[in-house]
Design a protein around this motif. Structure first.
Motif, PDB file in Angstrom:
ATOM      1  N   GLU A 169      -3.824   5.996  -0.109  1.00 56.57           N
ATOM      2  CA  GLU A 169      -4.594   6.827  -1.200  1.00 56.57           C
ATOM      3  C   GLU A 169      -5.179   5.411  -1.540  1.00 56.57           C
ATOM      4  N   ARG A 170      -4.096   4.087  -2.297  1.00 51.83           N
ATOM      5  CA  ARG A 170      -4.263   2.763  -2.703  1.00 51.83           C
ATOM      6  C   ARG A 170      -5.404   2.018  -1.620  1.00 51.83           C
ATOM      7  N   LEU A 171      -5.663   1.653  -0.428  1.00 52.36           N
ATOM      8  CA  LEU A 171      -5.917   1.544   0.638  1.00 52.36           C
ATOM      9  C   LEU A 171      -8.073   2.164  -0.170  1.00 52.36           C
ATOM     10  N   LYS A 172      -8.029   3.375  -0.221  1.00 52.89           N
ATOM     11  CA  LYS A 172      -9.346   3.995  -0.212  1.00 52.89           C
ATOM     12  C   LYS A 172     -10.233   3.477  -1.614  1.00 52.89           C
ATOM     13  N   VAL A 173      -8.557   2.598  -3.176  1.00 54.57           N
ATOM     14  CA  VAL A 173      -9.025   2.917  -4.073  1.00 54.57           C
ATOM     15  C   VAL A 173      -9.792   1.524  -4.109  1.00 54.57           C
ATOM     16  N   ILE A 174      -9.048  -0.063  -2.756  1.00 57.41           N
ATOM     17  CA  ILE A 174     -10.060  -0.560  -2.813  1.00 57.41           C
ATOM     18  C   ILE A 174     -11.280  -0.690  -2.386  1.00 57.41           C
ATOM     19  N   PHE A 175     -11.410   0.142  -1.702  1.00 60.93           N
ATOM     20  CA  PHE A 175     -13.048   0.449  -0.935  1.00 60.93           C
ATOM     21  C   PHE A 175     -13.646   1.580  -1.928  1.00 60.93           C
TER      22      PHE A 175
END
Length: 355
Positions: free
Chosen positions: A346-352
């Protein structure tokens, strides 16, 4: 429940994947696992098996090998470097499981190619590679036994490939997140003919500050729960293709795995065994001792290899991230009391910008 893969999270990886986005997109290639998990025994390890050809008649598998950093093991490579081929399966396990996996693979080959071994002065030289899982697994307990290698080979199938804590990847750590098994593929067209290039990795390398995903400094953003002060892992990369290539061209393809893993941020640390193998399923035929004195094999024009190099680099880059996003939180056994965290999708999705 299967976790989303990297593309499912919206990460914009380049290139066209095969239907499974896996090494099994290369026709004939099958993958199997034997996964060993028992927290009461501090056991989190296993064996991954790759069989390049489904035939029960022994046939050479054309191959090339390259080591970016040799702090590790991959058996059978002396012959691959001299002859340009190998026979039988590829297994990946933990550092102390190489001998057991080699014995299991040898037994399996004797049975699988029974007529060949009964009638000929045949010898088995399977490819067995390793990475160190002693942080999450009691590696000195020697949990991996020959029967586990046989079980992984018998479980092989040409379908979707489970990622993360599967087979030999069960106890692995990547950039100080839970790592393990990852795979991806690319399809390309050359000279009017379609080809597949695909990778399977056992990702156990890197430290957190190095981690970069598609140019984003993920490891410098997600700094919590780091484990190491320096590199202490390895990565095995297996590349497969159905493009007709010589042993020399396959060695050149294997070299590009260094660029593939480098896209994730690793410089190839001194304590890391970064060992790569590329093989082709093209040019099926008998073992050399049964071939005519002069044999003809197809080979792709060397001027076209850049397209395969790019496909390999893209596949490896994505395979490593697939291994990471499949992870789960796991307690360490040496030292005890720490937690190896999963990369937070989920944090990775935010980064992208996908959340």
């Amino acid at each position: 429940m299967t976790k989303p893969r990297a593309r499912d999270l919206g990460l914009p990886f380049p290139g066209t994947t095969g239907p499974l986005n896996a090494i099994t997109d290369v026709p004939g290639v099958a993958v199997g696992f034997c996964t060993l998990t028992d927290p009461s025994r501090k056991m989190r390890t296993g064996v991954t098996a790759i069989l390049p050809r489904p035939s029960t008649t022994p046939q050479p598998v054309w191959a090339g090998q390259y080591s970016l950093n040799g702090n590790g093991e991959m058996t059978g490579t002396h012959w691959i470097n001299d002859a340009g081929y190998f026979l039988g399966p590829i297994l990946i396990t933990n550092t102390h499981g190489v001998g057991a996996a080699h014995l299991g693979a040898t037994r399996w080959m004797i049975n699988h190619y029974a007529e060949y071994f009964a009638k000929e002065h045949a010898w088995a030289m399977p490819v067995v590679a390793e990475t160190y899982d002693g942080v999450l697994n009691d590696i000195n307990a020697l949990h991996v036994q020959p029967d586990h290698a046989i079980a992984a080979l018998n479980a092989r199938n040409p379908g979707p490939v489970a990622e993360g804590s599967t087979g030999g990847g069960n106890g692995m750590i990547c950039y100080e997140f839970k790592g393990g098994t990852g795979t991806a593929s690319r399809q390309i067209e050359l000279g009017g003919q379609g080809y597949t290039v695909a990778a399977l990795v056992q990702a156990n390398h890197g430290i957190r500050p190095w981690l970069t995903i598609l140019g984003e400094p993920v490891g410098q953003i997600m700094t919590e729960d780091s484990l190491y002060s320096g590199e202490m892992g390895s990565i095995i990369v297996i590349l497969a293709t159905d493009a007709p290539l010589s042993g020399l061209a396959l060695r050149q393809l294997a070299k590009r795995a260094a660029i593939g893993i480098g896209r994730g941020g690793t410089p190839g640390g001194n304590n890391s065994g970064d060992i790569f193998l590329a093989f082709s399923t093209a040019n099926e035929g008998p073992m050399p001792q049964f071939a005519p004195p002069v044999s003809a094999r197809q080979e792709l024009n060397i001027e076209l290899l850049d397209h395969l190099y790019l496909a390999a680099v893209q596949s490896i880059e994505e395979a490593v991230v697939n291994a990471l996003v499949a992870g789960e939180d796991v307690a360490t056994v040496k030292p005890e009391g720490l937690l190896c965290r999963a990369l937070d999708g989920e944090r990775l999705k935010v980064i992208f910008g996908q959340a």
